[in-house]
Design a protein around this motif. Structure first.
Motif, PDB file in Angstrom:
ATOM      1  N   LEU A 167     -21.118 -11.024 -49.229  1.00  0.00           N
ATOM      2  CA  LEU A 167     -20.205 -11.616 -48.037  1.00  0.00           C
ATOM      3  C   LEU A 167     -19.990 -10.954 -46.950  1.00  0.00           C
ATOM      4  O   LEU A 167     -20.080 -11.384 -45.993  1.00  0.00           O
ATOM      5  N   SER A 174     -18.853 -17.379 -48.037  1.00  0.00           N
ATOM      6  CA  SER A 174     -17.657 -17.025 -48.561  1.00  0.00           C
ATOM      7  C   SER A 174     -17.035 -18.312 -49.423  1.00  0.00           C
ATOM      8  O   SER A 174     -16.852 -19.473 -49.062  1.00  0.00           O
ATOM      9  N   GLU A 179     -14.116 -14.242 -53.029  1.00  0.00           N
ATOM     10  CA  GLU A 179     -12.891 -13.475 -52.174  1.00  0.00           C
ATOM     11  C   GLU A 179     -11.717 -12.833 -53.311  1.00  0.00           C
ATOM     12  O   GLU A 179     -11.633 -11.691 -53.296  1.00  0.00           O
TER      13      GLU A 179
END
Length: 211
Positions: A167, A174, A179
């Protein structure tokens, strides 16, 4: 020396993965910082790792190389830290630790080097395609705090590091699942301590060798 643990690394390398693992373990270790093209290729280090690459560890006289192997080894060498599931619960632990070390890293490397396998090549390549490897990795972390069971493990250090780096440097696009998985791992005390150590070393190296 009993329980001697030597860590060969360069702060601008995959050694950051092992640094995090060592900080999770919490055992004393002796870091030895090597330079690309010089000390990393000298006979003294080639006797440790003939590939002339870092990281590597020497624990009680035994050499372990390859980040995933080092993470798994340290979890077993220091069982009181609880960084590996019980043997009956290691299916996901081994599966995703080595899937990320194998197909995921291979797919990312192939992409970086400009190789896009066609349909026939995807049948032969262990990673298939980057999209397929990342889809599988996404399925592994979706809706989970940890990659294997209900507790943090060495597999989270390795898988988390690969996602974190991907990332950061754009080699992994992403996705919400990535995340959500990495965010709490970045808040771990050992993660932050390891980053602080390596970032300080990088700053020292850059100051000593300004561009």
């Amino acid at each position: 020396m009993a329980d001697e643990l030597i860590f060969y690394t360069n702060p601008m390398s995959r050694g950051q993965i092992v640094r995090w693992m060592l900080e999770e373990v919490g055992a004393p270790y002796e870091p030895r910082i090597l330079d690309y093209g010089t000390t990393m290729k000298e006979a003294a280090y080639l006797a440790v790792n003939p590939m002339g690459k870092v990281p590597a560890i020497v624990h009680n006289g035994k050499v372990v190389t390859e980040c995933a192997a080092i993470c798994a080894y340290l979890a077993d060498a220091f069982p009181d830290k609880g960084l590996a599931p019980a043997l009956t619960g290691r299916a996901d632990y081994y599966r995703w630790l080595f899937f990320t070390a194998g197909p995921v890293e291979q797919a990312i490397t192939a992409k970086m080097f400009g190789f896009e396998p066609d349909a026939e090549q995807q049948r032969m390549a262990g990673f298939g395609s980057l999209a397929a490897a990342l889809d599988a990795l996404e399925s592994a972390v979706s809706g989970k705090s940890f990659i294997a069971g209900d507790h943090f493990s060495a597999a989270d250090v390795y898988v988390g590091s690969q996602i974190d780096w991907g990332l950061q440097f754009g080699t992994i696009a992403s996705r919400p699942a990535f995340e959500a998985y990495i965010a709490p791992l970045r808040e771990r005390v050992a993660y932050k301590r390891a980053k602080d150590i390596d970032n300080a070393l990088i700053a020292e190296m850059q100051a000593a060798n300004p561009a």
